[in-house]
Design a protein around this motif. Structure first.
Motif, PDB file in Angstrom:
ATOM      1  N   ARG A 187     -93.868 -11.140 -54.223  1.00  0.00           N
ATOM      2  CA  ARG A 187     -93.374 -10.332 -55.409  1.00  0.00           C
ATOM      3  C   ARG A 187     -94.409  -9.653 -56.193  1.00  0.00           C
ATOM      4  NH1 ARG A 187     -89.354 -14.663 -57.986  1.00  0.00           N
ATOM      5  NH2 ARG A 187     -89.845 -13.360 -59.862  1.00  0.00           N
ATOM      6  N   ARG A 205     -88.833 -14.679 -47.812  1.00  0.00           N
ATOM      7  CA  ARG A 205     -88.609 -15.045 -49.363  1.00  0.00           C
ATOM      8  C   ARG A 205     -88.662 -13.652 -50.021  1.00  0.00           C
ATOM      9  NH1 ARG A 205     -91.082 -19.378 -47.533  1.00  0.00           N
ATOM     10  NH2 ARG A 205     -93.159 -18.702 -47.861  1.00  0.00           N
ATOM     11  N   THR A 224     -87.909 -10.508 -49.180  1.00  0.00           N
ATOM     12  CA  THR A 224     -86.717  -9.675 -48.931  1.00  0.00           C
ATOM     13  C   THR A 224     -85.402 -10.227 -49.806  1.00  0.00           C
ATOM     14  OG1 THR A 224     -87.539  -9.147 -46.803  1.00  0.00           O
ATOM     15  CG2 THR A 224     -85.137  -8.916 -47.122  1.00  0.00           C
ATOM     16  N   GLU A 225     -85.304 -11.548 -49.597  1.00  0.00           N
ATOM     17  CA  GLU A 225     -84.482 -12.234 -50.592  1.00  0.00           C
ATOM     18  C   GLU A 225     -84.605 -11.802 -52.156  1.00  0.00           C
ATOM     19  OE1 GLU A 225     -84.873 -16.385 -49.472  1.00  0.00           O
ATOM     20  OE2 GLU A 225     -83.332 -16.031 -47.860  1.00  0.00           O
ATOM     21  N   TRP A 226     -85.581 -11.976 -52.556  1.00  0.00           N
ATOM     22  CA  TRP A 226     -86.101 -11.590 -53.952  1.00  0.00           C
ATOM     23  C   TRP A 226     -85.527 -10.223 -54.188  1.00  0.00           C
ATOM     24  CZ3 TRP A 226     -89.338  -7.741 -55.850  1.00  0.00           C
ATOM     25  CH2 TRP A 226     -89.275  -7.831 -57.187  1.00  0.00           C
ATOM     26  N   ASP A 261     -83.383  -8.196 -52.656  1.00  0.00           N
ATOM     27  CA  ASP A 261     -81.996  -7.905 -52.438  1.00  0.00           C
ATOM     28  C   ASP A 261     -81.359  -8.622 -53.714  1.00  0.00           C
ATOM     29  OD1 ASP A 261     -79.575  -7.394 -50.846  1.00  0.00           O
ATOM     30  OD2 ASP A 261     -79.359  -9.688 -50.107  1.00  0.00           O
ATOM     31  N   TRP A 262     -81.601  -9.666 -54.273  1.00  0.00           N
ATOM     32  CA  TRP A 262     -81.347 -10.099 -55.435  1.00  0.00           C
ATOM     33  C   TRP A 262     -81.563  -9.370 -56.552  1.00  0.00           C
ATOM     34  CZ3 TRP A 262     -83.906 -15.648 -54.599  1.00  0.00           C
ATOM     35  CH2 TRP A 262     -83.208 -16.179 -53.622  1.00  0.00           C
ATOM     36  N   SER A 263     -82.582  -8.648 -56.659  1.00  0.00           N
ATOM     37  CA  SER A 263     -83.172  -7.782 -57.730  1.00  0.00           C
ATOM     38  C   SER A 263     -82.162  -6.596 -57.679  1.00  0.00           C
ATOM     39  CB  SER A 263     -84.444  -7.161 -57.564  1.00  0.00           C
ATOM     40  OG  SER A 263     -85.521  -8.258 -57.739  1.00  0.00           O
ATOM     41  N   ALA A 280     -78.908  -6.501 -56.456  1.00  0.00           N
ATOM     42  CA  ALA A 280     -77.930  -7.100 -56.730  1.00  0.00           C
ATOM     43  C   ALA A 280     -77.462  -7.459 -58.112  1.00  0.00           C
ATOM     44  CB  ALA A 280     -77.450  -8.488 -56.069  1.00  0.00           C
ATOM     45  N   ASP A 281     -78.526  -7.635 -58.878  1.00  0.00           N
ATOM     46  CA  ASP A 281     -78.645  -7.708 -60.298  1.00  0.00           C
ATOM     47  C   ASP A 281     -78.189  -6.395 -61.083  1.00  0.00           C
ATOM     48  OD1 ASP A 281     -79.178 -10.325 -60.479  1.00  0.00           O
ATOM     49  OD2 ASP A 281     -81.167 -10.172 -60.859  1.00  0.00           O
ATOM     50  N   ASP A 300     -76.144  -4.171 -59.431  1.00  0.00           N
ATOM     51  CA  ASP A 300     -74.857  -3.967 -58.782  1.00  0.00           C
ATOM     52  C   ASP A 300     -75.316  -2.887 -57.492  1.00  0.00           C
ATOM     53  OD1 ASP A 300     -73.156  -5.716 -60.634  1.00  0.00           O
ATOM     54  OD2 ASP A 300     -73.271  -3.610 -62.046  1.00  0.00           O
ATOM     55  N   VAL A 314     -75.493  -3.547 -53.436  1.00  0.00           N
ATOM     56  CA  VAL A 314     -75.345  -4.389 -52.419  1.00  0.00           C
ATOM     57  C   VAL A 314     -75.846  -3.722 -51.132  1.00  0.00           C
ATOM     58  CG1 VAL A 314     -73.888  -5.689 -50.864  1.00  0.00           C
ATOM     59  CG2 VAL A 314     -73.358  -5.694 -53.496  1.00  0.00           C
TER      60      VAL A 314
END
Length: 185
Positions: A24, A68, A70-72, A74-76, A78-79, A81, A83
């Motif tokens: 990260r 891990r 990539t998930e971060w 993706d979440w960043s 998504a925060d 909006d 997707v």
């Protein structure tokens, strides 16, 4: 019903390419990229990341480290909006490394494997889709998969004469690209 997609390379298109980004702290979104991705979604496109990650085969980081991060990412997104419709990666390298991921494969760009998998999974209309990358291998893989529009951006690797000749267009950034392509909706 098939929908057009924007295929995005990761390093050099979404984030700064500082070499084998796996943590990260090393992942820096390129300025304006989130707004560009949001605009592309608003224009009706699927967003699909296709990324070579030979650092896994080379033993520089693990597949779990990549997941891990990539998930971060993706979440960043998504925060904000945004997707992502798909994330595809190749952990292989044909000669570097010593483990099971050191091998010839059909997914490592310039091979089309990641694209073909995404096209099948997401029912992508390749005739209206784009590949946005920063190097020739990105374009070669997309072309081999039948993706109609090949685009380079200047936020990653230096654009070569071969890349410029192969690309339909070269933009300064993903932001400029997003502002200039037509909306589907």
């Amino acid at each position: 019903m098939s929908t057009a997609a924007i295929f995005l390379d990761r390093d050099g298109v979404i984030n700064q390419d500082t070499g084998y980004v796996s943590k990260r702290d090393d992942f820096i979104f390129i300025e304006g990229v989130m707004d560009a991705m949001k605009l592309l979604k608003q224009k009706g496109y699927q967003l699909v990341v296709v990324t070579n990650q030979s650092g896994i085969a080379r033993g520089l980081f693990s597949e779990d480290d990549f997941i891990r991060l990539t998930e971060w990412m993706d979440w960043s997104l998504a925060d904000r909006d945004i997707v992502l419709d798909g994330i595809y990666f190749c952990p292989h390298h044909p000669s570097e490394g010593k483990g099971a991921d050191t091998k010839e494969c059909y997914c490592r760009k310039p091979a089309p494997g990641m694209f073909l998998e995404a096209i099948a999974d997401l029912d992508v209309d390749v005739s209206a889709s784009y590949m946005v990358g920063d190097k020739v291998s990105d374009l070669q893989a997309a072309q081999a998969a039948g993706v109609a529009h090949l685009v380079l951006v200047r936020t990653g690797k230096d654009i070569t004469a071969e890349g410029e000749a192969m690309a339909e267009a070269v933009y300064s950034s993903l932001t400029e690209f997003a502002q200039n392509i037509p909306a589907l909706v």
